[in-house]
Motif scaffolding. Sequence first.
Motif, mmCIF file in Angstrom:
data_model
loop_
_atom_site.group_PDB
_atom_site.id
_atom_site.type_symbol
_atom_site.label_atom_id
_atom_site.label_comp_id
_atom_site.label_asym_id
_atom_site.label_seq_id
_atom_site.Cartn_x
_atom_site.Cartn_y
_atom_site.Cartn_z
ATOM 1 N N UNK A 2 0.824 -1.204 0.000
ATOM 2 C CA UNK A 2 0.000 0.000 0.000
ATOM 3 C C UNK A 2 0.861 1.258 0.000
ATOM 4 N N UNK A 3 1.889 1.278 0.835
ATOM 5 C CA UNK A 3 2.771 2.443 0.900
ATOM 6 C C UNK A 3 3.539 2.610 -0.412
ATOM 7 N N UNK A 4 3.927 1.490 -1.017
ATOM 8 C CA UNK A 4 4.658 1.563 -2.276
ATOM 9 C C UNK A 4 3.782 2.199 -3.372
ATOM 10 N N UNK A 5 2.510 1.811 -3.412
ATOM 11 C CA UNK A 5 1.612 2.402 -4.405
ATOM 12 C C UNK A 5 1.454 3.910 -4.168
ATOM 13 N N UNK A 6 1.302 4.315 -2.916
ATOM 14 C CA UNK A 6 1.193 5.746 -2.602
ATOM 15 C C UNK A 6 2.463 6.483 -3.001
ATOM 16 N N UNK A 7 3.597 5.839 -2.767
ATOM 17 C CA UNK A 7 4.870 6.470 -3.133
ATOM 18 C C UNK A 7 4.971 6.655 -4.638
ATOM 19 N N UNK A 8 4.608 5.641 -5.408
ATOM 20 C CA UNK A 8 4.700 5.735 -6.866
ATOM 21 C C UNK A 8 3.761 6.813 -7.407
ATOM 22 N N UNK A 9 2.554 6.902 -6.828
ATOM 23 C CA UNK A 9 1.607 7.937 -7.259
ATOM 24 C C UNK A 9 2.144 9.332 -6.962
ATOM 25 N N UNK A 10 2.714 9.501 -5.780
ATOM 26 C CA UNK A 10 3.249 10.807 -5.395
ATOM 27 C C UNK A 10 4.474 11.160 -6.232
ATOM 28 N N UNK A 11 5.298 10.181 -6.541
ATOM 29 C CA UNK A 11 6.461 10.436 -7.396
ATOM 30 C C UNK A 11 6.021 10.870 -8.795
ATOM 31 N N UNK A 12 4.950 10.265 -9.298
ATOM 32 C CA UNK A 12 4.439 10.653 -10.612
ATOM 33 C C UNK A 12 3.944 12.103 -10.594
ATOM 34 N N UNK A 13 3.210 12.479 -9.546
ATOM 35 C CA UNK A 13 2.729 13.859 -9.432
ATOM 36 C C UNK A 13 3.886 14.840 -9.352
ATOM 37 N N UNK A 14 4.935 14.454 -8.628
ATOM 38 C CA UNK A 14 6.112 15.323 -8.515
ATOM 39 C C UNK A 14 6.801 15.483 -9.868
ATOM 40 N N UNK A 15 6.908 14.390 -10.605
ATOM 41 C CA UNK A 15 7.531 14.467 -11.930
ATOM 42 C C UNK A 15 6.720 15.363 -12.854
ATOM 43 N N UNK A 16 5.393 15.291 -12.766
ATOM 44 C CA UNK A 16 4.534 16.112 -13.620
ATOM 45 C C UNK A 16 4.705 17.591 -13.289
ATOM 46 N N UNK A 17 4.699 17.931 -12.000
ATOM 47 C CA UNK A 17 4.822 19.343 -11.619
ATOM 48 C C UNK A 17 6.187 19.895 -12.020
ATOM 49 N N UNK A 18 7.239 19.084 -11.934
ATOM 50 C CA UNK A 18 8.556 19.537 -12.361
ATOM 51 C C UNK A 18 8.582 19.777 -13.873
ATOM 52 N N UNK A 19 7.940 18.886 -14.629
ATOM 53 C CA UNK A 19 7.879 19.069 -16.090
ATOM 54 C C UNK A 19 7.088 20.319 -16.439
ATOM 55 N N UNK A 20 6.000 20.575 -15.717
ATOM 56 C CA UNK A 20 5.210 21.782 -15.955
ATOM 57 C C UNK A 20 6.024 23.042 -15.680
ATOM 58 N N UNK A 21 6.812 23.025 -14.627
ATOM 59 C CA UNK A 21 7.623 24.196 -14.288
ATOM 60 C C UNK A 21 8.696 24.440 -15.342
#
Length: 209
Positions: free
Chosen positions: A76-95
């Motif tokens: 469960x924690x691994x899935x949350x981590x992967x989702x959060x990492x994806x969101x972080x990658x998206x926001x960095x690409x947007x910036x």
Amino acid sequence: MAGMGPPPKPAGQRRRRNATVATTRLPAEGRGGRRAPNWPLVPDVVMAARRDLLAAAVADLEEDLAELEGTRKEASVRRRLETTQEKLAIIKAQMRAQRALEADLWRDLWRLPQAVAWERLRWTRDVAQYVRHKVLAELGDLAAAKEARQWSDRLGLSPMAMLRLRWEVAVDETAAKRAERDRDRADAETPPATAVQPAADPLAALRAV
């Protein structure tokens, strides 16, 4: 823009030309190729805050995952981590995209004839505000799109807005005359088209018999 009132009529349609406010003529070549002013705004603080929050969440989840390794909660924690990492990658690409688009649009705007008026009026930060909202609009922010339209009117970036501001682009008469001479020379050098003779009627001889 709301509250600005109807635009003035073009100069050729005004009845009392001597009673109108003078029109500002802007050179067609703009600021003469000079580089754009330095970018005056700080980085987008909203995007930066989102990035920092996501980065902190990733760090916390990584610590939790290390402590829960081998337990039932690990997946469960691994899935949350992967989702959060994806969101972080998206926001960095947007910036990154935002910074690149802002730089390109900023440079292009300061090549326009309107930039001569902006420089006289010291509207550097106003132009930057438009750039910020315009780029965010292109990245999908609907609220920023509305702001960008209002800033566009304020800055004279449409024919209607230029009429309201009483700005007009001066015609480069030297370039116009040069282009006219080039067209006349090309017309003079082009040989006249040869008239095409109509095809002979093959039935004419039979009808004559």
